[in-house]
Design an enzyme around this catalytic site. Structure first.
Site, PDB file in Angstrom:
ATOM      1  N   HIS A  82       6.181  22.473  12.383  1.00 20.71           N
ATOM      2  CA  HIS A  82       7.625  22.415  11.779  1.00 20.71           C
ATOM      3  C   HIS A  82       8.266  23.585  10.947  1.00 20.71           C
ATOM      4  CE1 HIS A  82       4.948  19.781   8.770  1.00 20.71           C
ATOM      5  NE2 HIS A  82       5.673  20.628   8.054  1.00 20.71           N
TER       6      HIS A  82
ATOM      7  N   HIS B 125      11.094  24.182   8.126  1.00 23.08           N
ATOM      8  CA  HIS B 125      11.689  23.773   7.451  1.00 23.08           C
ATOM      9  C   HIS B 125      12.953  25.022   7.408  1.00 23.08           C
ATOM     10  CE1 HIS B 125       8.622  21.543   4.746  1.00 23.08           C
ATOM     11  NE2 HIS B 125       7.332  21.954   6.133  1.00 23.08           N
TER      12      HIS B 125
ATOM     13  N   ASN C 115       4.339  25.967   6.428  1.00 19.46           N
ATOM     14  CA  ASN C 115       3.114  25.918   5.583  1.00 19.46           C
ATOM     15  C   ASN C 115       2.481  25.638   6.151  1.00 19.46           C
ATOM     16  OD1 ASN C 115       4.426  25.700   2.908  1.00 19.46           O
ATOM     17  ND2 ASN C 115       5.291  23.482   3.840  1.00 19.46           N
TER      18      ASN C 115
ATOM     19  N   ASP D 168      14.364  15.930   6.003  1.00 15.17           N
ATOM     20  CA  ASP D 168      13.417  15.974   5.439  1.00 15.17           C
ATOM     21  C   ASP D 168      12.999  13.995   5.159  1.00 15.17           C
ATOM     22  OD1 ASP D 168      10.715  17.508   4.898  1.00 15.17           O
ATOM     23  OD2 ASP D 168      11.021  15.757   3.329  1.00 15.17           O
ATOM     24  N   ILE D 169      12.427  13.574   4.961  1.00 16.15           N
ATOM     25  CA  ILE D 169      12.245  12.507   4.597  1.00 16.15           C
ATOM     26  C   ILE D 169      12.863  12.573   2.567  1.00 16.15           C
ATOM     27  CG2 ILE D 169       9.881  11.382   3.552  1.00 16.15           C
ATOM     28  CD1 ILE D 169      10.379   8.735   5.143  1.00 16.15           C
TER      29      ILE D 169
ATOM     30  N   VAL E 135       1.922  17.500   7.189  1.00 21.81           N
ATOM     31  CA  VAL E 135       1.580  16.918   8.675  1.00 21.81           C
ATOM     32  C   VAL E 135       1.270  17.833   9.391  1.00 21.81           C
ATOM     33  CG1 VAL E 135       3.452  16.292  10.346  1.00 21.81           C
ATOM     34  CG2 VAL E 135       3.479  15.952   7.625  1.00 21.81           C
TER      35      VAL E 135
HETATM   36  P1  AMP Z   1       4.398  19.812   4.484  1.00 24.22           P
HETATM   37  O1  AMP Z   1       4.595  19.951   4.058  1.00 24.22           O
HETATM   38  O2  AMP Z   1       4.688  21.138   5.476  1.00 24.22           O
HETATM   39  O3  AMP Z   1       3.557  19.692   5.588  1.00 24.22           O
HETATM   40  O4  AMP Z   1       5.352  19.013   5.428  1.00 24.22           O
HETATM   41  C1  AMP Z   1       6.025  17.632   6.055  1.00 24.22           C
HETATM   42  C2  AMP Z   1       6.699  17.579   5.604  1.00 24.22           C
HETATM   43  O5  AMP Z   1       7.390  16.458   6.318  1.00 24.22           O
HETATM   44  C3  AMP Z   1       7.303  17.140   4.151  1.00 24.22           C
HETATM   45  O6  AMP Z   1       8.721  17.793   3.438  1.00 24.22           O
HETATM   46  C4  AMP Z   1       7.609  15.765   4.712  1.00 24.22           C
HETATM   47  O7  AMP Z   1       8.749  15.026   3.716  1.00 24.22           O
HETATM   48  C5  AMP Z   1       8.457  15.652   5.294  1.00 24.22           C
HETATM   49  N1  AMP Z   1       7.849  14.129   6.227  1.00 24.22           N
HETATM   50  C6  AMP Z   1       7.048  13.045   6.115  1.00 24.22           C
HETATM   51  N2  AMP Z   1       6.659  12.324   6.490  1.00 24.22           N
HETATM   52  C7  AMP Z   1       8.600  12.232   7.338  1.00 24.22           C
HETATM   53  C8  AMP Z   1       9.150  11.048   8.371  1.00 24.22           C
HETATM   54  N3  AMP Z   1       8.429  10.379   8.302  1.00 24.22           N
HETATM   55  N4  AMP Z   1      10.287  11.714   8.647  1.00 24.22           N
HETATM   56  C9  AMP Z   1      10.721  12.644   7.787  1.00 24.22           C
HETATM   57  N5  AMP Z   1      10.436  13.742   7.207  1.00 24.22           N
HETATM   58  C10 AMP Z   1       8.791  13.375   6.743  1.00 24.22           C
END
Ligand code: AMP
Length: 113
Positions: free
Chosen positions: A101, A103, A88, A31-32, A97
């Site tokens: 996914h 976590h 989520n 995760d970024i 997103v």
């Molecule tokens: P959610 O809030 O459950 O939709 O989680 C989306 C996750 O994607 C968040 O924890 C972000 O930090 C992660 N995220 C968004 N863009 C990127 C990226 N380019 N590379 C890695 N993680 C990302």
């Protein structure tokens, strides 16, 4: 057809990110914006926008995501210390997103939820 998700852009190489696990159906990235020492996202290659959109035909894929997360927990050495697996879904859970996914979060003591 909706626009590509950030995860599809990572998979196609249009956005740079290290893919730390990949098979025919699933990939994983760090995760970024990690919330703990280990914070990995386990992602199906097929875009499914939310858990609400899972179909009966996706049952093996959903199960495989958990198996991959379990394996990555082992490989990162947090299987015995503990970790959290989390999806989520939609606004109240602050999904950002819209491509499902899982976590995988751990590597330190987590706050209670
Ligand atoms: P959610 O809030 O459950 O939709 O989680 C989306 C996750 O994607 C968040 O924890 C972000 O930090 C992660 N995220 C968004 N863009 C990127 C990226 N380019 N590379 C890695 N993680 C990302």
């Amino acid at each position: 057809m909706s626009s590509k998700s950030v995860f599809e852009l990572i998979l196609s190489g249009e956005i740079e990110s290290e893919i730390i696990y990949e098979d025919d159906d699933i990939f994983a990235i760090n995760d970024i914006n990690p919330v703990a020492k280990v914070h990995i996202l386990v992602i199906p290659k097929k875009k499914i926008e939310t858990i609400n959109d899972l179909k009966d035909a996706d049952v093996n894929l959903a199960g495989k995501m958990i198996m991959v997360a379990k394996e990555l927990a082992y490989e990162t050495g947090i299987d015995l210390t503990g970790y959290r697996l989390l999806f989520n879904t939609n606004d109240d859970a602050m999904q950002t997103v819209f491509h499902i996914h899982l976590h995988l979060i751990g590597g330190e003591k987590l706050k209670n939820i």
